[in-house]
Design a protein around this motif. Structure first.
Motif, PDB file in Angstrom:
ATOM      1  N   HIS A   7      67.514  20.033  31.275  1.00 50.84           N
ATOM      2  CA  HIS A   7      68.361  20.943  32.055  1.00 50.84           C
ATOM      3  C   HIS A   7      68.907  22.154  31.302  1.00 50.84           C
ATOM      4  O   HIS A   7      69.017  23.230  31.888  1.00 50.84           O
ATOM      5  N   TRP A   8      69.321  22.002  30.040  1.00 52.82           N
ATOM      6  CA  TRP A   8      70.069  23.049  29.334  1.00 52.82           C
ATOM      7  C   TRP A   8      69.153  23.854  28.423  1.00 52.82           C
ATOM      8  O   TRP A   8      68.603  23.332  27.464  1.00 52.82           O
ATOM      9  N   THR A   9      68.983  25.146  28.721  1.00 49.27           N
ATOM     10  CA  THR A   9      68.295  26.058  27.809  1.00 49.27           C
ATOM     11  C   THR A   9      69.349  26.740  26.949  1.00 49.27           C
ATOM     12  O   THR A   9      70.319  27.283  27.455  1.00 49.27           O
ATOM     13  N   MET A  10      69.152  26.731  25.643  1.00 50.01           N
ATOM     14  CA  MET A  10      70.226  27.090  24.711  1.00 50.01           C
ATOM     15  C   MET A  10      69.713  27.997  23.602  1.00 50.01           C
ATOM     16  O   MET A  10      68.581  27.864  23.147  1.00 50.01           O
ATOM     17  N   GLY A  11      70.584  28.924  23.171  1.00 48.68           N
ATOM     18  CA  GLY A  11      70.287  29.787  22.034  1.00 48.68           C
ATOM     19  C   GLY A  11      71.519  29.946  21.167  1.00 48.68           C
ATOM     20  O   GLY A  11      72.541  29.302  21.385  1.00 48.68           O
ATOM     21  N   GLU A  12      71.422  30.810  20.187  1.00 47.65           N
ATOM     22  CA  GLU A  12      72.516  31.009  19.239  1.00 47.65           C
ATOM     23  C   GLU A  12      73.723  31.654  19.902  1.00 47.65           C
ATOM     24  O   GLU A  12      73.608  32.362  20.891  1.00 47.65           O
ATOM     25  N   ASP A  13      74.872  31.378  19.345  1.00 53.53           N
ATOM     26  CA  ASP A  13      76.117  32.013  19.751  1.00 53.53           C
ATOM     27  C   ASP A  13      76.967  32.125  18.488  1.00 53.53           C
ATOM     28  O   ASP A  13      76.478  31.909  17.368  1.00 53.53           O
ATOM     29  N   LEU A  14      78.228  32.413  18.666  1.00 53.87           N
ATOM     30  CA  LEU A  14      79.154  32.599  17.551  1.00 53.87           C
ATOM     31  C   LEU A  14      79.051  31.466  16.529  1.00 53.87           C
ATOM     32  O   LEU A  14      79.158  30.297  16.880  1.00 53.87           O
ATOM     33  N   GLY A  15      78.827  31.824  15.267  1.00 54.57           N
ATOM     34  CA  GLY A  15      78.826  30.852  14.185  1.00 54.57           C
ATOM     35  C   GLY A  15      77.498  30.172  13.920  1.00 54.57           C
ATOM     36  O   GLY A  15      77.363  29.440  12.939  1.00 54.57           O
ATOM     37  N   LEU A  16      76.498  30.395  14.773  1.00 58.12           N
ATOM     38  CA  LEU A  16      75.193  29.764  14.591  1.00 58.12           C
ATOM     39  C   LEU A  16      74.085  30.795  14.717  1.00 58.12           C
ATOM     40  O   LEU A  16      74.173  31.713  15.532  1.00 58.12           O
ATOM     41  N   GLN A  17      73.038  30.605  13.930  1.00 59.56           N
ATOM     42  CA  GLN A  17      71.880  31.485  13.996  1.00 59.56           C
ATOM     43  C   GLN A  17      70.700  30.731  14.602  1.00 59.56           C
ATOM     44  O   GLN A  17      70.525  29.530  14.384  1.00 59.56           O
ATOM     45  N   GLN A  18      69.884  31.465  15.358  1.00 61.64           N
ATOM     46  CA  GLN A  18      68.758  30.839  16.038  1.00 61.64           C
ATOM     47  C   GLN A  18      67.801  30.155  15.068  1.00 61.64           C
ATOM     48  O   GLN A  18      67.235  29.096  15.374  1.00 61.64           O
ATOM     49  N   LYS A  19      67.637  30.725  13.906  1.00 62.50           N
ATOM     50  CA  LYS A  19      66.725  30.137  12.911  1.00 62.50           C
ATOM     51  C   LYS A  19      67.141  28.713  12.575  1.00 62.50           C
ATOM     52  O   LYS A  19      66.305  27.801  12.507  1.00 62.50           O
ATOM     53  N   LEU A  20      68.443  28.499  12.358  1.00 64.91           N
ATOM     54  CA  LEU A  20      68.930  27.161  12.033  1.00 64.91           C
ATOM     55  C   LEU A  20      68.765  26.224  13.225  1.00 64.91           C
ATOM     56  O   LEU A  20      68.347  25.060  13.067  1.00 64.91           O
ATOM     57  N   ILE A  21      69.100  26.703  14.408  1.00 61.38           N
ATOM     58  CA  ILE A  21      68.929  25.881  15.613  1.00 61.38           C
ATOM     59  C   ILE A  21      67.484  25.441  15.752  1.00 61.38           C
ATOM     60  O   ILE A  21      67.191  24.267  16.021  1.00 61.38           O
ATOM     61  N   ASP A  22      66.542  26.370  15.564  1.00 61.06           N
ATOM     62  CA  ASP A  22      65.120  26.048  15.696  1.00 61.06           C
ATOM     63  C   ASP A  22      64.687  25.004  14.666  1.00 61.06           C
ATOM     64  O   ASP A  22      63.892  24.103  14.975  1.00 61.06           O
ATOM     65  N   GLU A  23      65.198  25.117  13.439  1.00 58.73           N
ATOM     66  CA  GLU A  23      64.857  24.141  12.398  1.00 58.73           C
ATOM     67  C   GLU A  23      65.312  22.737  12.787  1.00 58.73           C
ATOM     68  O   GLU A  23      64.559  21.766  12.668  1.00 58.73           O
ATOM     69  N   VAL A  24      66.546  22.642  13.262  1.00 59.13           N
ATOM     70  CA  VAL A  24      67.101  21.340  13.630  1.00 59.13           C
ATOM     71  C   VAL A  24      66.395  20.771  14.859  1.00 59.13           C
ATOM     72  O   VAL A  24      66.101  19.567  14.925  1.00 59.13           O
ATOM     73  N   ILE A  25      66.114  21.621  15.822  1.00 58.77           N
ATOM     74  CA  ILE A  25      65.391  21.195  17.024  1.00 58.77           C
ATOM     75  C   ILE A  25      64.043  20.574  16.633  1.00 58.77           C
ATOM     76  O   ILE A  25      63.643  19.524  17.155  1.00 58.77           O
ATOM     77  N   GLN A  26      63.341  21.221  15.705  1.00 60.65           N
ATOM     78  CA  GLN A  26      62.044  20.715  15.265  1.00 60.65           C
ATOM     79  C   GLN A  26      62.192  19.364  14.558  1.00 60.65           C
ATOM     80  O   GLN A  26      61.386  18.448  14.773  1.00 60.65           O
ATOM     81  N   GLU A  27      63.214  19.231  13.727  1.00 63.27           N
ATOM     82  CA  GLU A  27      63.449  17.966  13.024  1.00 63.27           C
ATOM     83  C   GLU A  27      63.723  16.824  13.989  1.00 63.27           C
ATOM     84  O   GLU A  27      63.390  15.662  13.707  1.00 63.27           O
ATOM     85  N   LEU A  28      64.314  17.126  15.126  1.00 61.56           N
ATOM     86  CA  LEU A  28      64.635  16.105  16.126  1.00 61.56           C
ATOM     87  C   LEU A  28      63.450  15.768  17.026  1.00 61.56           C
ATOM     88  O   LEU A  28      63.548  14.892  17.885  1.00 61.56           O
ATOM     89  N   GLY A  29      62.334  16.470  16.833  1.00 61.48           N
ATOM     90  CA  GLY A  29      61.147  16.203  17.632  1.00 61.48           C
ATOM     91  C   GLY A  29      61.158  16.824  19.008  1.00 61.48           C
ATOM     92  O   GLY A  29      60.350  16.450  19.873  1.00 61.48           O
ATOM     93  N   LEU A  30      62.053  17.782  19.232  1.00 58.91           N
ATOM     94  CA  LEU A  30      62.080  18.505  20.494  1.00 58.91           C
ATOM     95  C   LEU A  30      61.132  19.695  20.426  1.00 58.91           C
ATOM     96  O   LEU A  30      60.836  20.218  19.343  1.00 58.91           O
ATOM     97  N   GLU A  31      60.665  20.155  21.563  1.00 57.96           N
ATOM     98  CA  GLU A  31      59.743  21.293  21.591  1.00 57.96           C
ATOM     99  C   GLU A  31      60.457  22.596  21.236  1.00 57.96           C
ATOM    100  O   GLU A  31      59.976  23.394  20.447  1.00 57.96           O
ATOM    101  N   SER A  32      61.601  22.812  21.863  1.00 60.00           N
ATOM    102  CA  SER A  32      62.282  24.101  21.764  1.00 60.00           C
ATOM    103  C   SER A  32      63.690  23.952  22.306  1.00 60.00           C
ATOM    104  O   SER A  32      63.983  23.019  23.072  1.00 60.00           O
ATOM    105  N   SER A  33      64.558  24.903  21.935  1.00 58.53           N
ATOM    106  CA  SER A  33      65.910  24.900  22.498  1.00 58.53           C
ATOM    107  C   SER A  33      65.923  25.367  23.942  1.00 58.53           C
ATOM    108  O   SER A  33      66.944  25.271  24.619  1.00 58.53           O
TER     109      SER A  33
END
Length: 403
Positions: A116-142
């Motif tokens: 349900h939730w499509t998500m990207g960077e906001d205050l205090g977070l960068q998309q690069k870090l989000i993408d790295e963590v998403i990949q580590e969790l085995g998810l396709e994409s944020s």
């Protein structure tokens, strides 16, 4: 891990569809997710991380995302606006444990990210870090929840990836689009008020992706960027700062290397950003920074909100009484969200020129309409924009339904 989920009654206009409160089992850190609305089963909104983040703050941000989404509805576009949502984590992004906190939070709400939730960077977070963590969790994409709505997901993903690879004079297109939308809002507001673009002064609080890009485009339009505030203080020059030099000197937190300043540039304490003499003020860093206690310091005649909720409502009432116009955040900073979806759904290609033209034309149209409605109805710009979005939401509801 403790997760509390509260299902709300959608019949109440001010209620959220779903609210999640999360507790990190390692640090005790609190996190939140609010889904304000679903359209075709999907919602959109960023994830922020800051010390002091609250559920109430995330709820207000999610409501703002619903407005941003509806704002850009055009029945001729392939992109059909999604519902609004927002995530927040009560953690200092400089905390050495923040990465682990982020990973555990995303794991905790992983089912909502998938569906349900499509998500990207906001205050205090960068998309690069989000993408790295998403990949580590085995998810396709944020943003994988939106994939079922795409006619050709592989082609759409490749187009968005290509768009993020575009660079304009040292700054990535993905970092520029939000600030371009803010800049176009500033320029259109000046036009509507009968004031010149060239030579008008602007002060910008915050020099991350939003504030930095806003400064670049306003400087290129002939405005004088007379003040910039970062976390370490305020840089000011009544004749204009060297924006491009400052952009090249900033770090990943939007902090400017003072060695890049010229002898004629002044350095002021951080709290002095409101008092710098200017025509336009752009708060582009944090929420709730202009209050009833400090609004009297505002020297500008127009405020264009680049950050989410930087002006408290009671402060805005006082500013309005003083004749100071406030262009609301859900209008002026909406281009980042819209650009992602225009590109992904194929309304524009991965192209710098197409991106700039689409953002400029859409923001100019929306801001012009907002000023026109405000003048015709004798209301504030915020109330006029809310009326505009309510019209859009009713049309979306009628055509696509809502959860």
């Amino acid at each position: 891990m403790s997760v509390v989920v509260e299902k709300k009654k959608q019949a109440l206009k001010t209620s959220s569809l779903l609210e999640v409160s999360w507790t990190d089992p390692v640090t005790g850190t609190k996190g939140f997710l609010v889904i304000d609305r679903l359209v075709r089963g999907v919602c959109s909104g960023g994830l922020r991380m800051r010390k002091g983040c609250t559920l109430e703050e995330v709820r207000e941000l999610a409501q703002g995302m619903t407005l941003k989404e509806s704002l850009h509805f055009n029945p001729n576009n392939r992109y059909i606006p999604l519902g609004g949502a927002k995530g927040g984590i009560d953690c200092d992004p400089h905390d050495p444990q923040m990465r682990g906190v982020l990973k555990r939070y995303l794991k905790g709400i992983g089912a909502l990210l998938r569906m349900h939730w499509t998500m990207g960077e906001d205050l205090g977070l960068q998309q690069k870090l989000i993408d790295e963590v998403i990949q580590e969790l085995g998810l396709e994409s944020s943003i994988q929840a939106v994939y079922p709505l795409l006619s050709d997901p592989d082609e759409a993903i490749a187009r968005l990836r290509q768009a993020f690879s575009i660079d304009d004079d040292g700054v990535g297109l993905g970092e520029l689009v939000g600030g371009l939308g803010v800049a176009e809002s500033v320029l259109t507001a000046l036009d509507q008020l009968g004031r010149p673009r060239v030579g008008s002064r602007v002060v910008i609080q915050g020099f991350g992706s939003m504030g930095g890009a806003t400064a670049r485009y306003l400087n290129r339009a002939g405005m004088l960027v007379v003040g910039i505030a970062d976390a370490n203080g305020v840089m000011a020059n009544p004749n204009g700062l060297d924006v491009e030099a400052l952009l090249k000197s900033r770090n990943s937190y939007g902090e400017i290397d003072r060695a890049s300043l010229r002898p004629q540039d002044a350095v002021l304490p951080r709290g002095r950003w409101l008092a710098v003499e200017t025509d336009v003020l752009v708060p582009a860093a944090i929420s709730y920074c202009i209050t009833s206690d400090n609004q009297h310091e505002v020297a500008a005649s127009v405020i264009v909100e680049a950050a989410n909720m930087p002006v408290l409502r009671e402060a805005e009432d006082l500013l309005t009484a003083r004749g100071i116009q406030v262009v609301p955040d859900f209008v002026s900073n909406s281009a980042t969200n819209a650009w992602w979806w225009w590109t992904l759904f194929g309304d524009i290609e991965a192209d710098l020129g197409q991106s700039e033209n689409k953002i400029r034309s859409e923001m100019s149209r929306i801001v012009t309409d907002m000023f026109g409605r405000a003048a015709a109805d004798g209301v504030t710009l915020r109330d006029a924009a809310r009326a505009f979005t309510q019209d859009k939401l009713r049309t979306i509801d009628a055509q696509f339904g809502v959860s």
